[in-house]
Scaffold this motif. Structure first.
Motif, PDB file in Angstrom:
ATOM      1  N   CYS A 312       0.828  -1.216   0.000  1.00 28.56           N
ATOM      2  CA  CYS A 312       0.000   0.000   0.000  1.00 28.56           C
ATOM      3  C   CYS A 312       0.860   1.263   0.000  1.00 28.56           C
ATOM      4  O   CYS A 312       0.476   2.286  -0.585  1.00 28.56           O
ATOM      5  CB  CYS A 312      -0.920   0.004   1.222  1.00 28.56           C
ATOM      6  SG  CYS A 312      -2.222  -1.237   1.169  1.00 28.56           S
ATOM      7  N   VAL A 315       1.650   2.094  -3.517  1.00 27.89           N
ATOM      8  CA  VAL A 315       0.485   2.643  -4.219  1.00 27.89           C
ATOM      9  C   VAL A 315       0.213   4.085  -3.793  1.00 27.89           C
ATOM     10  O   VAL A 315      -0.214   4.925  -4.602  1.00 27.89           O
ATOM     11  CB  VAL A 315      -0.750   1.761  -3.959  1.00 27.89           C
ATOM     12  CG1 VAL A 315      -1.990   2.355  -4.613  1.00 27.89           C
ATOM     13  CG2 VAL A 315      -0.508   0.344  -4.478  1.00 27.89           C
ATOM     14  N   ASN A 318       2.236   8.117  -5.399  1.00 29.83           N
ATOM     15  CA  ASN A 318       1.812   9.176  -6.319  1.00 29.83           C
ATOM     16  C   ASN A 318       0.943  10.212  -5.625  1.00 29.83           C
ATOM     17  O   ASN A 318       1.023  11.410  -5.917  1.00 29.83           O
ATOM     18  CB  ASN A 318       1.061   8.572  -7.504  1.00 29.83           C
ATOM     19  CG  ASN A 318       1.977   7.791  -8.429  1.00 29.83           C
ATOM     20  OD1 ASN A 318       3.183   8.023  -8.478  1.00 29.83           O
ATOM     21  ND2 ASN A 318       1.409   6.846  -9.174  1.00 29.83           N
ATOM     22  N   LYS A 409       9.836   0.966  -6.919  1.00 29.44           N
ATOM     23  CA  LYS A 409       8.691   0.074  -6.684  1.00 29.44           C
ATOM     24  C   LYS A 409       9.148  -1.343  -6.349  1.00 29.44           C
ATOM     25  O   LYS A 409       8.740  -1.930  -5.340  1.00 29.44           O
ATOM     26  CB  LYS A 409       7.774   0.053  -7.909  1.00 29.44           C
ATOM     27  CG  LYS A 409       6.527  -0.811  -7.719  1.00 29.44           C
ATOM     28  CD  LYS A 409       5.758  -1.022  -9.011  1.00 29.44           C
ATOM     29  CE  LYS A 409       6.322  -2.213  -9.777  1.00 29.44           C
ATOM     30  NZ  LYS A 409       5.447  -2.602 -10.924  1.00 29.44           N
ATOM     31  N   VAL A 454      -0.022  -5.603  -7.960  1.00 26.72           N
ATOM     32  CA  VAL A 454       0.794  -4.384  -7.975  1.00 26.72           C
ATOM     33  C   VAL A 454       2.081  -4.612  -8.761  1.00 26.72           C
ATOM     34  O   VAL A 454       2.527  -3.743  -9.521  1.00 26.72           O
ATOM     35  CB  VAL A 454       1.097  -3.929  -6.530  1.00 26.72           C
ATOM     36  CG1 VAL A 454       2.106  -2.780  -6.534  1.00 26.72           C
ATOM     37  CG2 VAL A 454      -0.181  -3.477  -5.843  1.00 26.72           C
ATOM     38  N   PHE A 457       0.750  -4.815 -12.645  1.00 27.48           N
ATOM     39  CA  PHE A 457      -0.033  -3.791 -13.331  1.00 27.48           C
ATOM     40  C   PHE A 457       0.205  -2.363 -12.846  1.00 27.48           C
ATOM     41  O   PHE A 457      -0.048  -1.419 -13.599  1.00 27.48           O
ATOM     42  CB  PHE A 457      -1.537  -4.118 -13.199  1.00 27.48           C
ATOM     43  CG  PHE A 457      -1.894  -5.471 -13.736  1.00 27.48           C
ATOM     44  CD1 PHE A 457      -1.838  -5.729 -15.093  1.00 27.48           C
ATOM     45  CD2 PHE A 457      -2.274  -6.503 -12.881  1.00 27.48           C
ATOM     46  CE1 PHE A 457      -2.171  -6.989 -15.589  1.00 27.48           C
ATOM     47  CE2 PHE A 457      -2.605  -7.751 -13.364  1.00 27.48           C
ATOM     48  CZ  PHE A 457      -2.557  -8.000 -14.732  1.00 27.48           C
ATOM     49  N   PHE A 458       0.678  -2.178 -11.603  1.00 28.20           N
ATOM     50  CA  PHE A 458       0.808  -0.820 -11.082  1.00 28.20           C
ATOM     51  C   PHE A 458       2.167  -0.239 -11.466  1.00 28.20           C
ATOM     52  O   PHE A 458       3.196  -0.905 -11.332  1.00 28.20           O
ATOM     53  CB  PHE A 458       0.655  -0.808  -9.554  1.00 28.20           C
ATOM     54  CG  PHE A 458       0.792   0.567  -8.962  1.00 28.20           C
ATOM     55  CD1 PHE A 458      -0.272   1.450  -8.993  1.00 28.20           C
ATOM     56  CD2 PHE A 458       1.993   0.975  -8.384  1.00 28.20           C
ATOM     57  CE1 PHE A 458      -0.157   2.717  -8.455  1.00 28.20           C
ATOM     58  CE2 PHE A 458       2.111   2.240  -7.844  1.00 28.20           C
ATOM     59  CZ  PHE A 458       1.042   3.116  -7.882  1.00 28.20           C
ATOM     60  N   GLN A 459       2.158   0.991 -11.945  1.00 24.92           N
ATOM     61  CA  GLN A 459       3.391   1.673 -12.295  1.00 24.92           C
ATOM     62  C   GLN A 459       3.441   3.038 -11.609  1.00 24.92           C
ATOM     63  O   GLN A 459       2.438   3.753 -11.556  1.00 24.92           O
ATOM     64  CB  GLN A 459       3.495   1.867 -13.814  1.00 24.92           C
ATOM     65  CG  GLN A 459       3.566   0.573 -14.601  1.00 24.92           C
ATOM     66  CD  GLN A 459       4.797  -0.247 -14.281  1.00 24.92           C
ATOM     67  OE1 GLN A 459       5.859   0.302 -13.984  1.00 24.92           O
ATOM     68  NE2 GLN A 459       4.666  -1.576 -14.351  1.00 24.92           N
ATOM     69  N   LEU A 460       4.607   3.384 -11.088  1.00 24.41           N
ATOM     70  CA  LEU A 460       4.801   4.711 -10.527  1.00 24.41           C
ATOM     71  C   LEU A 460       4.900   5.732 -11.654  1.00 24.41           C
ATOM     72  O   LEU A 460       5.360   5.409 -12.758  1.00 24.41           O
ATOM     73  CB  LEU A 460       6.075   4.756  -9.672  1.00 24.41           C
ATOM     74  CG  LEU A 460       6.086   3.886  -8.421  1.00 24.41           C
ATOM     75  CD1 LEU A 460       7.453   3.953  -7.751  1.00 24.41           C
ATOM     76  CD2 LEU A 460       5.005   4.306  -7.442  1.00 24.41           C
ATOM     77  N   ASP A 461       4.469   6.938 -11.357  1.00 28.79           N
ATOM     78  CA  ASP A 461       4.574   8.026 -12.336  1.00 28.79           C
ATOM     79  C   ASP A 461       6.050   8.301 -12.604  1.00 28.79           C
ATOM     80  O   ASP A 461       6.795   8.693 -11.697  1.00 28.79           O
ATOM     81  CB  ASP A 461       3.893   9.275 -11.774  1.00 28.79           C
ATOM     82  CG  ASP A 461       3.819  10.404 -12.798  1.00 28.79           C
ATOM     83  OD1 ASP A 461       4.581  10.362 -13.779  1.00 28.79           O
ATOM     84  OD2 ASP A 461       3.017  11.329 -12.591  1.00 28.79           O
TER      85      ASP A 461
END
Length: 465
Positions: A312, A315, A318, A409, A454, A457-461
């Motif tokens: 978390c 996530v 950002n 990440k 995560v 599929f999750f990517q940091l800006d």
């Protein structure tokens, strides 16, 4: 709770307060010698944690043979204080001698660097070793004198020492160093250790009337193969928990330095938030360590949810920029605005770190309580604390070296994966499977699904890293 026991807790909190002052101040001193702040911080962190690990292990190994543990704790506090009082003067003489006599006669740049690093190690290792011995000595000393609610005592000692450390980081950075400089700060810490020593010596003499109660151990008969396996499994858990926690810290420091900026006190705010989370976790578990019958089940749950909260934190990264952007727009460029900026920075650091570190703060009290209650003896206190510290060193090394390769990440998620694997290991090899209901197992599986989601599929800006 006995009044003397309360006082011992208070003084142990003050010991944690002074201990983190030393870590902070030594890095500033060694920066003057090594010539680079980053090198000084790495050396101090490695020597500080390594020395504490060695000290804790030795105290765990030989403490069982010592009768008056609390008295010996006080003596060590006094020696630490004496070292601190003489540190500035000795460092000044040593610095002049090194540059005027030794380095002036060394032609090789490599040998000069080797001399500096070895000298830096020797300057702070003895004190670090003594600091590491304090926790096992105080913990086992209190358990002997006050054998009831051992889990509560262990957790409270972790809590009060960590709370003192969290406050010490902020107090030294925001007040002591600006007001008194390096000499005044280290002398203040040394005087505090000597005061602690004096009062604890007085308390230890009053406690002689209370007969020591040694925890039941398996030393009377050879420990079974299964018993050794369980003991080593818990030490492995303590080690890897330390590794994961410090991987998180390296990742979070990188993460939050981009959010909070490079203000003078940003690192101190982040370190204080990290330690405060550990303290809160120890405090929350203090009564449950004695009341909850299935400690292994609780430890598995803590490991799994530690992984969940660390995911978390990735996530939330950002969104933390948006929060800071709002605060920066609202604050004025005044002394009061800077003070509010530091407060709000600490709030952001707490929101990112504390859920995970609360879980991390529960692990060592649970592990130590389990081993003490199941007959593994006083040595387990020092051993658990020691291997956790060594695991932390591994975490720092892994985090620093893998961060450029894995990215922000994946570095934090590496720590999450370690915690998940620890939970799985404990479940498969040590847990009573019948005690786990379907809802608990579903929650565990949900955390694994979130973790994999995560990663995939999750990517940091990219603009914010």
């Amino acid at each position: 709770m006995n009044n003397y026991k309360r006082l011992l807790f208070v003084f142990f909190g003050l010991s944690g307060f002074s201990g983190l002052i030393y870590e902070s101040i030594w890095s500033r001193y060694l920066k003057l010698f090594l010539g680079h702040a980053a090198y000084a911080q790495v050396l101090v962190l490695a020597v500080f944690m390594g020395g504490m690990g060695v000290g804790a292990w030795l105290a765990g190994k030989y403490g069982v043979k010592i009768k008056k543990l609390i008295l010996w704790y006080a003596i060590i506090e006094g020696i630490i204080g004496i070292f601190a009082l003489g540190f500035h003067g000795f460092f000044t003489v040593f610095l002049n001698f090194s540059y005027d006599t030794v380095i002036a006669n060394i032609s090789s740049p490599l040998l000069i660097e080797v001399y500096k690093w070895i000298s830096g190690l020797l300057l702070i290792f003895p004190q670090s070793l003594l600091l590491g011995a304090t926790f096992p000595l105080m913990t086992t000393g209190i358990i002997r004198k006050f054998p009831l609610q051992q889990g509560n005592s262990i957790a409270l000692l972790y809590f009060i020492n960590s709370l003192g450390a969290s406050i010490g980081v902020l107090f030294s950075g925001f007040y002591l160093i600006p007001k008194t400089g390096l000499p005044g700060t280290i002398v203040s810490a040394g005087l505090l250790n000597i005061v602690i020593a004096i009062f604890v010596i007085v308390i230890s003499t009053r406690l002689t009337a209370i007969k020591d109660t040694l925890p039941e151990t398996k030393a009377a008969t050879p420990v079974s193969t299964n018993g050794k396996y369980i003991y080593l499994s818990f030490l492995l858990c303590s080690t890897l928990t330390g590794t994961a926690s410090f991987i998180y810290e390296i990742g979070w420091i990188r993460m939050l330095s981009l959010v909070l900026g490079s203000s003078t006190h940003s690192f101190e705010l982040m370190l204080s938030a990290f330690i405060l989370g550990l303290a809160l976790g120890s405090y929350w578990i203090r009564t449950r360590a004695d009341q909850y019958g299935n400690i292994i089940k609780m430890l598995i749950t803590v490991q799994v949810f530690m992984a969940f909260f660390s995911v978390c934190s990735v996530v939330s990264y950002n969104y933390s920029f948006n929060i800071m952007k709002f605060f920066m727009a609202a604050l004025t460029q005044t002394d009061q605005g800077y003070w509010l900026f530091n407060v709000l920075s600490n709030v952001i650091a707490l929101l990112v770190m504390v859920p995970t570190t609360i879980c991390a703060g529960m692990t060592l009290p649970l592990i130590t309580s389990y081993l003490i209650k199941n007959g593994y003896g006083e040595k387990s206190v020092g051993h658990v604390y020691s291997v956790n510290t060594f695991g932390g060193i591994v975490g720092v090394i892994v985090g620093i070296n893998l961060l450029p390769l894995l990215g922000l990440k994946n570095t934090i998620l590496l720590g999450s994966g370690i915690d998940l694997l620890l939970g799985l290991f404990l479940f498969v090899y040590l847990a009573d499977k019948k005690s786990f209901g379907i809802r608990i197992l579903v929650s565990y599986m949900s955390v694994i699904v979130v973790f994999l989601g995560v990663i995939s599929f999750f990517q940091l800006d990219p603009i914010k890293i």
